[in-house]
Design a protein around this motif. Sequence first.
Motif, PDB file in Angstrom:
ATOM      1  N   ARG A  74       0.820  -1.207  -0.009  1.00 26.43           N
ATOM      2  CA  ARG A  74       0.072   0.083   0.090  1.00 26.43           C
ATOM      3  C   ARG A  74       0.721   1.091  -0.010  1.00 26.43           C
ATOM      4  O   ARG A  74       0.523   2.339  -0.739  1.00 26.43           O
ATOM      5  CB  ARG A  74      -1.158   0.023   1.161  1.00 26.43           C
ATOM      6  CG  ARG A  74      -1.837  -1.309   1.256  1.00 26.43           C
ATOM      7  CD  ARG A  74      -2.582  -0.919   2.622  1.00 26.43           C
ATOM      8  NE  ARG A  74      -3.581  -2.323   2.670  1.00 26.43           N
ATOM      9  CZ  ARG A  74      -4.303  -2.764   3.907  1.00 26.43           C
ATOM     10  NH1 ARG A  74      -4.127  -1.903   4.879  1.00 26.43           N
ATOM     11  NH2 ARG A  74      -5.078  -3.600   3.796  1.00 26.43           N
ATOM     12  N   THR A  75       1.887   1.141   0.676  1.00 27.95           N
ATOM     13  CA  THR A  75       2.826   2.429   0.649  1.00 27.95           C
ATOM     14  C   THR A  75       3.382   2.704  -0.317  1.00 27.95           C
ATOM     15  O   THR A  75       3.524   4.080  -0.921  1.00 27.95           O
ATOM     16  CB  THR A  75       4.036   1.841   1.789  1.00 27.95           C
ATOM     17  OG1 THR A  75       3.204   1.748   3.232  1.00 27.95           O
ATOM     18  CG2 THR A  75       4.647   3.412   2.016  1.00 27.95           C
ATOM     19  N   LEU A  78       0.738   4.604  -2.462  1.00 23.65           N
ATOM     20  CA  LEU A  78       0.565   5.918  -1.739  1.00 23.65           C
ATOM     21  C   LEU A  78       1.501   6.881  -2.355  1.00 23.65           C
ATOM     22  O   LEU A  78       1.204   7.928  -2.794  1.00 23.65           O
ATOM     23  CB  LEU A  78       0.884   5.757  -0.319  1.00 23.65           C
ATOM     24  CG  LEU A  78       0.768   6.967   0.465  1.00 23.65           C
ATOM     25  CD1 LEU A  78      -0.570   8.055   0.587  1.00 23.65           C
ATOM     26  CD2 LEU A  78       1.150   6.922   2.014  1.00 23.65           C
ATOM     27  N   TRP A 141     -10.262   3.711  -0.542  1.00 24.79           N
ATOM     28  CA  TRP A 141      -9.542   3.297   0.416  1.00 24.79           C
ATOM     29  C   TRP A 141     -10.630   2.149   0.948  1.00 24.79           C
ATOM     30  O   TRP A 141      -9.892   0.560   1.001  1.00 24.79           O
ATOM     31  CB  TRP A 141      -9.358   4.016   1.417  1.00 24.79           C
ATOM     32  CG  TRP A 141      -8.763   3.749   2.691  1.00 24.79           C
ATOM     33  CD1 TRP A 141      -8.167   2.567   2.912  1.00 24.79           C
ATOM     34  CD2 TRP A 141      -8.333   4.614   3.782  1.00 24.79           C
ATOM     35  NE1 TRP A 141      -7.351   2.650   3.881  1.00 24.79           N
ATOM     36  CE2 TRP A 141      -7.237   3.905   4.634  1.00 24.79           C
ATOM     37  CE3 TRP A 141      -8.088   6.009   3.743  1.00 24.79           C
ATOM     38  CZ2 TRP A 141      -6.793   3.997   5.753  1.00 24.79           C
ATOM     39  CZ3 TRP A 141      -7.722   6.457   5.078  1.00 24.79           C
ATOM     40  CH2 TRP A 141      -6.892   5.519   5.968  1.00 24.79           C
ATOM     41  N   GLN A 157      -5.521   6.536  -0.117  1.00 23.82           N
ATOM     42  CA  GLN A 157      -5.019   7.092   1.172  1.00 23.82           C
ATOM     43  C   GLN A 157      -4.506   8.417   0.573  1.00 23.82           C
ATOM     44  O   GLN A 157      -4.347   9.568   1.227  1.00 23.82           O
ATOM     45  CB  GLN A 157      -4.107   6.331   1.618  1.00 23.82           C
ATOM     46  CG  GLN A 157      -4.724   5.180   2.686  1.00 23.82           C
ATOM     47  CD  GLN A 157      -3.556   4.160   3.233  1.00 23.82           C
ATOM     48  OE1 GLN A 157      -2.362   4.156   2.454  1.00 23.82           O
ATOM     49  NE2 GLN A 157      -3.837   3.593   4.128  1.00 23.82           N
ATOM     50  N   SER A 158      -3.755   8.531  -0.560  1.00 20.82           N
ATOM     51  CA  SER A 158      -3.145   9.542  -1.135  1.00 20.82           C
ATOM     52  C   SER A 158      -3.832  10.663  -1.520  1.00 20.82           C
ATOM     53  O   SER A 158      -3.922  11.986  -1.227  1.00 20.82           O
ATOM     54  CB  SER A 158      -2.363   9.050  -2.439  1.00 20.82           C
ATOM     55  OG  SER A 158      -1.659  10.362  -3.048  1.00 20.82           O
TER      56      SER A 158
END
Length: 204
Positions: A74-75, A78, A141, A157-158
């Motif tokens: 996920r990161t 993002l 999300w 999230q971004s």
Amino acid sequence: MYQIFLAMKKQIFLFLLIQFLFIGWLSAQNNSLDLEQINEDRIQLNSTGMLVLGGWALSNIAVGSIGMIQTDGRTKYLHQMNAAWNVVNLGIAGFGYYGLKNQSTELSLSETISEFHNFENILLFNAGLDVGYMAIGAYLWERGLRKENNRLVGYGQSMILQGGFLFAFDLTLFVLSKNQSSALLDGISNIQFTGNAVSMTIPF
């Protein structure tokens, strides 16, 4: 006949005296307003806003580009969306800053008010879009969590992050611009125009 002539001369003299006093008062009002300085302050505020937006964009592009290489899951997504999103922000900030640098400060009162009005309306419209970005981000999300899709979660999230920043940015710039335009309007509030007459209030 001579008495009538003298009375007419007095009336004409009083009329011209009132006109010159009124013109002199308007000139003093214009000098106290200092439209050129007001426009310089307006352009300076907007230019600073573009620099802030550009700084945010550059930092996100730099961090996002490194982050999407060094992270996963996920990161990674993002960071990927943060970098891509801010390429657009950087373009907006660059064009906006360049346009402001070429903008004249020698505007009339009506042109100055129009510039404030248009800019503040754009900021409010953008703030509405920012809320939409965050809503879409929340949807992505939530959908990503249900589908166990890291890309959707990271992108969502971004979008919440970027939309939140832009919302705060647009509202802050709106409030600061509104303070400037309100000061301008307060400066001319003593002059009232109606369909048949001009009235003025001189504060003591």
